[in-house]
Design a protein around this motif. Structure first.
Motif, mmCIF file in Angstrom:
data_model
loop_
_atom_site.group_PDB
_atom_site.id
_atom_site.type_symbol
_atom_site.label_atom_id
_atom_site.label_comp_id
_atom_site.label_asym_id
_atom_site.label_seq_id
_atom_site.Cartn_x
_atom_site.Cartn_y
_atom_site.Cartn_z
ATOM 1 N N ASP A 178 11.872 -12.761 -0.309
ATOM 2 C CA ASP A 178 13.162 -12.800 -0.279
ATOM 3 C C ASP A 178 12.404 -10.507 -0.832
ATOM 4 N N PHE A 179 12.106 -9.928 -0.213
ATOM 5 C CA PHE A 179 11.930 -9.054 -0.070
ATOM 6 C C PHE A 179 12.369 -7.703 0.017
ATOM 7 N N SER A 180 13.983 -8.381 0.672
ATOM 8 C CA SER A 180 14.405 -7.142 1.845
ATOM 9 C C SER A 180 15.609 -6.138 0.009
ATOM 10 N N GLY A 181 14.850 -6.065 -0.984
ATOM 11 C CA GLY A 181 16.057 -5.478 -2.321
ATOM 12 C C GLY A 181 15.221 -4.761 -2.413
ATOM 13 N N PHE A 182 13.928 -4.516 -2.627
ATOM 14 C CA PHE A 182 12.766 -3.562 -2.870
ATOM 15 C C PHE A 182 12.037 -2.148 -1.838
ATOM 16 N N LYS A 183 12.587 -1.666 -2.374
ATOM 17 C CA LYS A 183 13.167 -0.094 -2.215
ATOM 18 C C LYS A 183 11.966 0.989 -3.141
ATOM 19 N N PHE A 184 10.992 2.003 -1.877
ATOM 20 C CA PHE A 184 10.313 2.304 -2.316
ATOM 21 C C PHE A 184 9.655 3.802 -1.302
ATOM 22 N N VAL A 185 9.114 4.025 -2.130
ATOM 23 C CA VAL A 185 9.213 5.606 -0.913
ATOM 24 C C VAL A 185 6.795 5.970 -1.506
ATOM 25 N N ILE A 186 6.262 6.354 -0.239
ATOM 26 C CA ILE A 186 4.994 6.329 -0.287
ATOM 27 C C ILE A 186 4.522 7.719 -0.639
ATOM 28 N N PHE A 187 3.809 8.035 -1.115
ATOM 29 C CA PHE A 187 3.187 9.598 -0.826
ATOM 30 C C PHE A 187 1.344 9.868 -0.254
ATOM 31 N N GLU A 188 1.320 9.597 0.547
ATOM 32 C CA GLU A 188 -0.066 9.196 1.211
ATOM 33 C C GLU A 188 -0.813 10.755 1.209
ATOM 34 N N SER A 189 -2.111 10.015 1.058
ATOM 35 C CA SER A 189 -3.222 11.140 1.214
ATOM 36 C C SER A 189 -4.385 10.773 1.854
ATOM 37 N N GLY A 190 -5.394 11.254 2.592
ATOM 38 C CA GLY A 190 -6.323 11.543 2.785
ATOM 39 C C GLY A 190 -7.462 12.153 2.025
ATOM 40 N N SER A 191 -7.215 11.879 1.077
ATOM 41 C CA SER A 191 -7.909 13.433 0.349
ATOM 42 C C SER A 191 -9.563 12.807 -0.873
ATOM 43 N N LYS A 192 -9.952 12.609 -0.780
ATOM 44 C CA LYS A 192 -10.943 12.861 -2.284
ATOM 45 C C LYS A 192 -10.170 12.051 -3.805
ATOM 46 N N PHE A 193 -10.028 11.478 -4.401
ATOM 47 C CA PHE A 193 -8.825 10.800 -5.326
ATOM 48 C C PHE A 193 -10.211 10.287 -6.255
ATOM 49 N N SER A 194 -9.020 10.756 -7.575
ATOM 50 C CA SER A 194 -9.634 10.330 -9.059
ATOM 51 C C SER A 194 -8.788 9.954 -10.388
ATOM 52 N N PHE A 195 -8.086 9.729 -9.132
ATOM 53 C CA PHE A 195 -6.687 8.986 -10.638
ATOM 54 C C PHE A 195 -6.373 7.337 -10.229
ATOM 55 N N GLN A 196 -6.299 6.835 -11.193
ATOM 56 C CA GLN A 196 -5.851 5.361 -10.762
ATOM 57 C C GLN A 196 -4.866 4.930 -12.052
ATOM 58 N N THR A 197 -3.589 4.511 -11.467
ATOM 59 C CA THR A 197 -2.640 3.685 -12.242
ATOM 60 C C THR A 197 -1.669 3.222 -11.643
ATOM 61 N N SER A 198 -1.212 2.360 -12.728
ATOM 62 C CA SER A 198 0.068 0.724 -12.984
ATOM 63 C C SER A 198 0.453 0.847 -13.417
ATOM 64 N N GLY A 199 2.364 1.460 -13.394
ATOM 65 C CA GLY A 199 2.994 0.561 -14.965
ATOM 66 C C GLY A 199 4.382 1.096 -13.639
#
Ligand SMILES: [Zn+2]
Length: 338
Positions: A178-199
């Protein structure tokens, strides 16, 4: 062995004790693997150079060689951001929708990224709580060391219990699909990226320096916000995600980012600042970092170690400004699923 090196050694030992944190863990979970908290294929490989990325190093040997200050260290992709927190079968089955496909923005995918962040933090916090509570009883400690340990052990235990409540909420939703309770905001980019994170964080102050929650020990239940970077079809994305039970603080937090941007601040700067300060689980592109001026490197490093010393409290405005000009990527769009 000194007190702090004994602590480091005990933490290392505890950190190697693998266990499966999948919501259906049990006797079949006999083959624990080193799970990537930041995806190897989709995320790390996007920024790796010669198979390596930079990671913040806080281990004692590195601290000694750098004169007591944390520093960035080159780490091979196979070792970056791994933790023995899931058995191979559960890891493969559960995370297949995010490990084998780019983020399209489905609630299931977002919930899985968030769950992976929670499992890693659960693993780290539980280890810290176990290790510190064991050390409280060790012989040879003087009174002040004992007091210090007692208070640190208590703090970690409170933090772990708070997180455990949230893992329970996610466990239930995922088990029921049941994933109905999950809320989110996505910032999308097509640029080269240099930083990854998860926390994740229990948001205390927003992007305008207003208090959202009192993190003091008297507050029993805190709202939880997770965040992560993810590969998309067009490039990559920075995502904030939460369960609706944490909506009060998290919606406000996102609202404050919109308000900050309306004052002329750049979302790219704000999110990089947030990612550097609020999480130690990063991977950084080597050539990007090496190409920064020493003034920018210092700003980024100061941001990364802001939370490292728990005896120094953060200022309410810690997310309002700082690290401007570091991010050389841009967001093309924002998707709000709240
Ligand atoms: Zn398992």
């Amino acid at each position: 062995m000194s007190f702090s090196s004994e602590h480091q050694a005990a933490m290392k030992q505890q950190g190697r004790k693998g266990r499966c944190l999948h919501f259906e863990n049990g006797v079949r979970c006999n083959k624990i693997i080193l799970a990537h908290s930041i995806q190897k294929q989709g995320q790390l490989s996007l920024i790796a150079e010669s198979g390596h990325v930079y990671r913040l190093s806080a281990d004692l040997s590195a601290l000694k060689t750098s004169g007591g200050k944390p520093q960035l260290r080159k780490v091979g992709l196979n070792r970056a951001s791994t933790f023995p927190g899931m058995c191979g079968q559960h890891d493969n089955e559960l995370f297949s929708p995010i490990d084998n496909s780019p983020l399209t923005g489905s609630r299931e995918q977002v919930a899985l990224y968030a769950y992976r962040s929670i499992c890693r933090e659960f693993f780290v916090k539980e280890n810290a709580s176990i290790t510190l509570n064991k050390m409280v009883g060790s012989p040879g400690l003087d009174w002040s060391q004992q007091q210090l340990l007692r208070s640190a052990a208590w703090g970690q235990t409170v933090g772990f219990q708070r997180l455990k409540r949230h893992k329970g909420i996610y466990d239930e939703c995922l088990a029921a699909k049941d994933f109905s309770g999950f809320k989110f905001v996505i910032f999308e980019s097509g640029s080269k990226f240099s930083f990854q994170t998860s926390g994740l964080i229990f948001p205390d102050y927003d992007f305008l320096g207003r208090q959202l929650q009192d993190l003091g020990p008297q507050t029993k239940e805190l709202d939880l916000l997770t965040f992560f970077t993810a590969p998309t079809i067009e490039g990559w994305a920075f995502v904030f995600a939460w369960h609706e039970s944490s909506a009060k603080s998290c919606s406000w937090f996102i609202q404050s980012l919109a308000e900050l941007v309306r004052t002329g601040a750049k979302a790219e700067d704000a999110l990089l600042r947030f990612g550097l300060v609020c999480c130690e689980n990063h991977a950084i592109r080597i050539s990007w970092w090496d190409g920064l001026s020493s003034a920018l490197k210092k700003q980024a490093m100061d941001a990364m170690v802001l939370m490292a010393d728990p005896t120094v409290g953060v200022e309410p405005d810690y997310l309002v400004s700082g690290c401007e000009g570091l991010a050389d990527w841009s967001f093309d769009g924002v998707r709000d699923v709240t």
